[in-house]
Write an enzyme that holds these catalytic residues in place. Structure first.
Site, PDB file in Angstrom:
ATOM      1  N   ASP A  51      25.236  37.114  42.919  1.00  0.00           N
ATOM      2  CA  ASP A  51      26.488  36.465  43.319  1.00  0.00           C
ATOM      3  C   ASP A  51      27.068  35.841  42.052  1.00  0.00           C
ATOM      4  O   ASP A  51      26.474  34.927  41.461  1.00  0.00           O
ATOM      5  CB  ASP A  51      26.163  35.389  44.361  1.00  0.00           C
ATOM      6  CG  ASP A  51      27.377  34.567  44.759  1.00  0.00           C
ATOM      7  OD1 ASP A  51      28.472  34.786  44.197  1.00  0.00           O
ATOM      8  OD2 ASP A  51      27.213  33.693  45.620  1.00  0.00           O
ATOM      9  N   ILE A  52      28.223  36.313  41.641  1.00  0.00           N
ATOM     10  CA  ILE A  52      28.803  35.880  40.357  1.00  0.00           C
ATOM     11  C   ILE A  52      29.067  34.370  40.337  1.00  0.00           C
ATOM     12  O   ILE A  52      29.016  33.736  39.288  1.00  0.00           O
ATOM     13  CB  ILE A  52      30.089  36.681  40.046  1.00  0.00           C
ATOM     14  CG1 ILE A  52      30.432  36.616  38.559  1.00  0.00           C
ATOM     15  CG2 ILE A  52      31.264  36.233  40.907  1.00  0.00           C
ATOM     16  CD1 ILE A  52      31.483  37.618  38.123  1.00  0.00           C
TER      17      ILE A  52
ATOM     18  N   GLY B 188      36.565  38.739  49.632  1.00  0.00           N
ATOM     19  CA  GLY B 188      35.682  39.302  48.606  1.00  0.00           C
ATOM     20  C   GLY B 188      35.214  38.283  47.588  1.00  0.00           C
ATOM     21  O   GLY B 188      34.918  37.126  47.911  1.00  0.00           O
TER      22      GLY B 188
ATOM     23  N   ASP C 264      36.914  36.875  45.284  1.00  0.00           N
ATOM     24  CA  ASP C 264      37.929  35.814  45.153  1.00  0.00           C
ATOM     25  C   ASP C 264      37.600  34.675  46.131  1.00  0.00           C
ATOM     26  O   ASP C 264      37.554  33.485  45.747  1.00  0.00           O
ATOM     27  CB  ASP C 264      39.300  36.439  45.479  1.00  0.00           C
ATOM     28  CG  ASP C 264      40.484  35.613  45.015  1.00  0.00           C
ATOM     29  OD1 ASP C 264      40.277  34.576  44.381  1.00  0.00           O
ATOM     30  OD2 ASP C 264      41.631  36.031  45.292  1.00  0.00           O
TER      31      ASP C 264
ATOM     32  N   SER D  11      38.352  45.721  41.488  1.00  0.00           N
ATOM     33  CA  SER D  11      39.061  46.760  42.283  1.00  0.00           C
ATOM     34  C   SER D  11      38.156  47.617  43.166  1.00  0.00           C
ATOM     35  O   SER D  11      38.668  48.485  43.872  1.00  0.00           O
ATOM     36  CB  SER D  11      39.903  47.696  41.392  1.00  0.00           C
ATOM     37  OG  SER D  11      41.075  47.040  40.945  1.00  0.00           O
ATOM     38  N   THR D  12      36.839  47.420  43.127  1.00  0.00           N
ATOM     39  CA  THR D  12      35.960  48.326  43.895  1.00  0.00           C
ATOM     40  C   THR D  12      35.742  47.886  45.336  1.00  0.00           C
ATOM     41  O   THR D  12      35.009  48.540  46.079  1.00  0.00           O
ATOM     42  CB  THR D  12      34.575  48.498  43.226  1.00  0.00           C
ATOM     43  OG1 THR D  12      33.883  47.237  43.259  1.00  0.00           O
ATOM     44  CG2 THR D  12      34.701  48.989  41.801  1.00  0.00           C
TER      45      THR D  12
ATOM     46  N   TYR E  66      40.489  46.825  47.088  1.00  0.00           N
ATOM     47  CA  TYR E  66      41.471  47.638  46.367  1.00  0.00           C
ATOM     48  C   TYR E  66      41.074  49.113  46.265  1.00  0.00           C
ATOM     49  O   TYR E  66      41.860  49.931  45.773  1.00  0.00           O
ATOM     50  CB  TYR E  66      41.775  47.045  44.988  1.00  0.00           C
ATOM     51  CG  TYR E  66      42.734  45.864  45.030  1.00  0.00           C
ATOM     52  CD1 TYR E  66      43.264  45.401  46.233  1.00  0.00           C
ATOM     53  CD2 TYR E  66      43.120  45.202  43.867  1.00  0.00           C
ATOM     54  CE1 TYR E  66      44.133  44.312  46.271  1.00  0.00           C
ATOM     55  CE2 TYR E  66      43.998  44.122  43.900  1.00  0.00           C
ATOM     56  CZ  TYR E  66      44.505  43.683  45.105  1.00  0.00           C
ATOM     57  OH  TYR E  66      45.373  42.615  45.138  1.00  0.00           O
TER      58      TYR E  66
HETATM   59  N1  APR Z   1      29.768  38.200  43.425  1.00  0.00           N
HETATM   60  C1  APR Z   1      29.960  39.364  42.772  1.00  0.00           C
HETATM   61  N2  APR Z   1      30.630  40.417  43.283  1.00  0.00           N
HETATM   62  C2  APR Z   1      31.134  40.267  44.534  1.00  0.00           C
HETATM   63  C3  APR Z   1      31.003  39.080  45.285  1.00  0.00           C
HETATM   64  C4  APR Z   1      30.275  38.020  44.676  1.00  0.00           C
HETATM   65  N3  APR Z   1      30.079  36.851  45.292  1.00  0.00           N
HETATM   66  N4  APR Z   1      31.623  39.262  46.476  1.00  0.00           N
HETATM   67  C5  APR Z   1      32.109  40.505  46.477  1.00  0.00           C
HETATM   68  N5  APR Z   1      31.812  41.126  45.315  1.00  0.00           N
HETATM   69  C6  APR Z   1      32.134  42.485  44.855  1.00  0.00           C
HETATM   70  C7  APR Z   1      32.449  43.518  45.910  1.00  0.00           C
HETATM   71  O1  APR Z   1      31.252  44.043  46.447  1.00  0.00           O
HETATM   72  C8  APR Z   1      33.214  44.556  45.098  1.00  0.00           C
HETATM   73  O2  APR Z   1      32.332  45.473  44.465  1.00  0.00           O
HETATM   74  O3  APR Z   1      33.322  42.426  44.077  1.00  0.00           O
HETATM   75  C9  APR Z   1      33.877  43.733  43.995  1.00  0.00           C
HETATM   76  C10 APR Z   1      35.376  43.642  44.112  1.00  0.00           C
HETATM   77  O4  APR Z   1      35.743  43.554  45.487  1.00  0.00           O
HETATM   78  P1  APR Z   1      36.899  42.608  46.026  1.00  0.00           P
HETATM   79  O5  APR Z   1      36.471  41.193  45.957  1.00  0.00           O
HETATM   80  O6  APR Z   1      37.342  43.151  47.331  1.00  0.00           O
HETATM   81  O7  APR Z   1      38.066  42.780  44.903  1.00  0.00           O
HETATM   82  P2  APR Z   1      39.144  43.949  44.679  1.00  0.00           P
HETATM   83  O8  APR Z   1      38.711  45.272  45.184  1.00  0.00           O
HETATM   84  O9  APR Z   1      39.547  43.829  43.226  1.00  0.00           O
HETATM   85  O10 APR Z   1      40.350  43.503  45.590  1.00  0.00           O
HETATM   86  C11 APR Z   1      41.078  42.361  45.254  1.00  0.00           C
HETATM   87  O11 APR Z   1      40.641  41.269  47.292  1.00  0.00           O
HETATM   88  O12 APR Z   1      40.527  39.350  48.545  1.00  0.00           O
HETATM   89  C12 APR Z   1      40.927  39.924  47.526  1.00  0.00           C
HETATM   90  O13 APR Z   1      42.341  38.215  46.639  1.00  0.00           O
HETATM   91  C13 APR Z   1      41.674  39.408  46.344  1.00  0.00           C
HETATM   92  O14 APR Z   1      43.602  40.522  47.184  1.00  0.00           O
HETATM   93  C14 APR Z   1      42.592  40.582  46.219  1.00  0.00           C
HETATM   94  C15 APR Z   1      41.690  41.776  46.498  1.00  0.00           C
END
Ligand code: APR
Length: 173
Positions: A11-12, A33, A35, A122-123, A126
């Site tokens: 978890d980042i 996600g 964010d 983006s994975t 998005y």
């Molecule tokens: N730590 C690390 N990685 C995470 C965590 C975490 N706590 N939670 C989720 N992820 C991973 C997901 O598994 C995915 O591989 O982060 C990666 C990016 O996924 P998203 O968070 O959905 O981001 P993204 O695809 O860039 O979409 C961005 O999502 O909610 C939002 O506000 C954000 O609208 C924007 C969109």
């Protein structure tokens, strides 16, 4: 000095690095996600900084990055970048994704950061194909590190096994 570049399944929000990168959206007002996880764990100070940035420059464009406090997180800063929405691959998604990594690292260097952790931008929501995103991410980070000294460590943080395997495969290729 050689920079360590590695994949980590974690978890980042829990990482004690100088800067963690957030996969945000252009409103900078939070979301789901990674964010959501960062804002929840870091507390309201992050959103307060985001609001100040929005008032000043009106959000953040795809591929660009902004920096805020990390609030209660163990990191010192959060760098918010906006990844591209996957649209089939012909809308300059790769270039925009590469810009996210490069611009985030540039901002990290400008703020004296020596360790940075990235999520797989983006994975998630998005929809960027995981293997393709991993190639772009690693290539962009490596290109930056070849041209910039002083970064000690870059961690590619994967929440799930599929992203972890994909990043490892590119790092080991
Ligand atoms: N730590 C690390 N990685 C995470 C965590 C975490 N706590 N939670 C989720 N992820 C991973 C997901 O598994 C995915 O591989 O982060 C990666 C990016 O996924 P998203 O968070 O959905 O981001 P993204 O695809 O860039 O979409 C961005 O999502 O909610 C939002 O506000 C954000 O609208 C924007 C969109």
């Amino acid at each position: 000095m050689q920079t360590t570049l590695q994949a980590l399944q974690a978890d980042i929000a829990k990482l004690p690095v100088d800067a963690i990168v957030n996969a945000a959206n252009s409103s900078l007002m939070g979301g789901g996600g990674v964010d959501g996880a960062i804002h929840r764990a870091g507390g309201p100070a992050i959103l307060e900084d985001c609001r100040r940035i929005v008032a000043k420059q009106g959000g953040c464009k795809t591929g660009e990055a902004v920096i805020t406090t990390a609030g209660r997180l163990p990191a010192k800063f959060v760098i918010h970048t906006v990844g591209p929405v996957w649209n089939g691959g012909h809308k300059q998604e790769a270039e925009k994704l590469a810009n996210c990594y490069r611009n985030s690292l540039q901002l990290a260097v400008e703020n004296g950061c020596r360790s940075v952790a990235f999520p797989c931008i983006s994975t998630g929501v998005y929809g960027y194909p995981i293997a393709e995103a991993a190639k772009v991410a690693v290539a962009s980070v490596k290109a930056f590190l070849e041209e910039n000294e002083g970064m000690e460590s870059v961690v590619m943080v994967c929440f799930d096994g599929e992203n972890y395997e994909a990043i490892q495969a590119v790092l080991n290729a």
